[in-house]
Design a protein around this motif. Structure first.
Motif, PDB file in Angstrom:
ATOM      1  N   GLU A 143       2.618  -3.285   9.932  1.00 41.13           N
ATOM      2  CA  GLU A 143       1.997  -3.134  11.261  1.00 41.13           C
ATOM      3  C   GLU A 143       3.036  -3.079  12.372  1.00 41.13           C
ATOM      4  O   GLU A 143       2.832  -2.407  13.370  1.00 41.13           O
ATOM      5  N   ASP A 144       4.170  -3.777  12.223  1.00 40.23           N
ATOM      6  CA  ASP A 144       5.171  -3.794  13.273  1.00 40.23           C
ATOM      7  C   ASP A 144       6.263  -2.726  13.058  1.00 40.23           C
ATOM      8  O   ASP A 144       7.186  -2.629  13.853  1.00 40.23           O
ATOM      9  N   GLU A 145       6.142  -1.931  12.004  1.00 38.80           N
ATOM     10  CA  GLU A 145       7.097  -0.858  11.726  1.00 38.80           C
ATOM     11  C   GLU A 145       6.604   0.455  12.330  1.00 38.80           C
ATOM     12  O   GLU A 145       5.417   0.679  12.470  1.00 38.80           O
ATOM     13  N   ALA A 146       7.557   1.316  12.666  1.00 35.31           N
ATOM     14  CA  ALA A 146       7.208   2.662  13.104  1.00 35.31           C
ATOM     15  C   ALA A 146       6.786   3.463  11.877  1.00 35.31           C
ATOM     16  O   ALA A 146       7.303   3.249  10.796  1.00 35.31           O
ATOM     17  N   PRO A 147       5.835   4.403  12.037  1.00 33.51           N
ATOM     18  CA  PRO A 147       5.459   5.241  10.889  1.00 33.51           C
ATOM     19  C   PRO A 147       6.626   6.106  10.457  1.00 33.51           C
ATOM     20  O   PRO A 147       7.528   6.379  11.256  1.00 33.51           O
ATOM     21  N   PRO A 182       0.832  -1.205   0.000  1.00 34.65           N
ATOM     22  CA  PRO A 182       0.000   0.000   0.000  1.00 34.65           C
ATOM     23  C   PRO A 182       0.872   1.262   0.000  1.00 34.65           C
ATOM     24  O   PRO A 182       1.992   1.258   0.499  1.00 34.65           O
ATOM     25  N   ILE A 183       0.354   2.331  -0.571  1.00 32.56           N
ATOM     26  CA  ILE A 183       1.113   3.576  -0.727  1.00 32.56           C
ATOM     27  C   ILE A 183       0.670   4.575   0.341  1.00 32.56           C
ATOM     28  O   ILE A 183      -0.521   4.827   0.515  1.00 32.56           O
ATOM     29  N   HIS A 184       1.646   5.129   1.042  1.00 35.27           N
ATOM     30  CA  HIS A 184       1.393   6.062   2.142  1.00 35.27           C
ATOM     31  C   HIS A 184       1.421   7.518   1.678  1.00 35.27           C
ATOM     32  O   HIS A 184       0.582   8.316   2.064  1.00 35.27           O
ATOM     33  N   SER A 185       2.420   7.877   0.839  1.00 34.29           N
ATOM     34  CA  SER A 185       2.552   9.258   0.407  1.00 34.29           C
ATOM     35  C   SER A 185       3.419   9.352  -0.837  1.00 34.29           C
ATOM     36  O   SER A 185       4.108   8.399  -1.201  1.00 34.29           O
ATOM     37  N   LEU A 186       3.374  10.524  -1.477  1.00 33.82           N
ATOM     38  CA  LEU A 186       4.155  10.806  -2.680  1.00 33.82           C
ATOM     39  C   LEU A 186       4.874  12.132  -2.501  1.00 33.82           C
ATOM     40  O   LEU A 186       4.293  13.082  -1.965  1.00 33.82           O
ATOM     41  N   HIS A 187       6.109  12.205  -2.964  1.00 33.48           N
ATOM     42  CA  HIS A 187       6.837  13.465  -3.077  1.00 33.48           C
ATOM     43  C   HIS A 187       7.120  13.649  -4.557  1.00 33.48           C
ATOM     44  O   HIS A 187       7.704  12.759  -5.188  1.00 33.48           O
ATOM     45  N   ILE A 188       6.701  14.773  -5.109  1.00 30.89           N
ATOM     46  CA  ILE A 188       6.824  15.004  -6.550  1.00 30.89           C
ATOM     47  C   ILE A 188       7.633  16.272  -6.786  1.00 30.89           C
ATOM     48  O   ILE A 188       7.267  17.349  -6.307  1.00 30.89           O
ATOM     49  N   VAL A 248       7.888   7.468  -3.987  1.00 30.79           N
ATOM     50  CA  VAL A 248       6.704   6.775  -3.504  1.00 30.79           C
ATOM     51  C   VAL A 248       7.056   6.142  -2.169  1.00 30.79           C
ATOM     52  O   VAL A 248       8.039   5.402  -2.067  1.00 30.79           O
ATOM     53  N   PHE A 249       6.266   6.444  -1.146  1.00 32.58           N
ATOM     54  CA  PHE A 249       6.506   5.901   0.181  1.00 32.58           C
ATOM     55  C   PHE A 249       5.440   4.869   0.494  1.00 32.58           C
ATOM     56  O   PHE A 249       4.244   5.156   0.406  1.00 32.58           O
ATOM     57  N   ALA A 250       5.892   3.666   0.840  1.00 34.65           N
ATOM     58  CA  ALA A 250       4.971   2.588   1.188  1.00 34.65           C
ATOM     59  C   ALA A 250       4.411   2.833   2.580  1.00 34.65           C
ATOM     60  O   ALA A 250       5.060   3.437   3.445  1.00 34.65           O
ATOM     61  N   ALA A 251       3.195   2.343   2.805  1.00 33.40           N
ATOM     62  CA  ALA A 251       2.614   2.402   4.141  1.00 33.40           C
ATOM     63  C   ALA A 251       3.453   1.508   5.050  1.00 33.40           C
ATOM     64  O   ALA A 251       3.935   0.453   4.623  1.00 33.40           O
TER      65      ALA A 251
END
Length: 118
Positions: A109-113, A12-18, A103-106
């Protein structure tokens, strides 16, 4: 103008930097190499105003699109392809494109944001 970069994994994709390079608008769609239609991840977003486009002002600005900017359904799916659609309807005399897209992946669950930049 459209491109289909291949992503390194399917998450899943969390955010984009363009990083813009003269485009007025960007739209990002996601798809799978397994097939199916591309879906809109980031609806058409302005990178430059009409006045900036005509004057050639600030063509290399960076825009950050977080989870609130992305369409929830496609953002939560797992994708391995992007289709980036750019347009510049206000100035036909200069070339336009992107300098980068990150592209930053979400997080798992066990990873820090991801940490916010300082």
């Amino acid at each position: 103008l459209g491109r289909v970069p291949q992503l390194g994994g399917s998450r899943p994709i969390h955010s984009l930097h363009i990083g813009n390079d003269g485009a007025a608008f960007v739209e990002v769609l996601v798809g799978s190499s397994a097939g199916g239609d591309f879906q809109v991840l980031l609806p058409s977003a302005a990178l430059m105003s009409p006045g900036e486009s005509r004057a050639g002002a600030e063509p290399r600005r960076v825009r950050l699109f977080g989870p609130d900017s992305l369409v929830k359904g496609p953002a939560q799916g797992s994708w391995d392809r992007l289709r980036v659609v750019l347009s510049q309807p206000y100035c036909q005399s200069r070339p336009f494109g992107l300098s980068f897209i990150r592209v930053f992946a979400a997080p798992e669950e066990d990873e820090a944001p991801p940490e916010a930049p300082v």
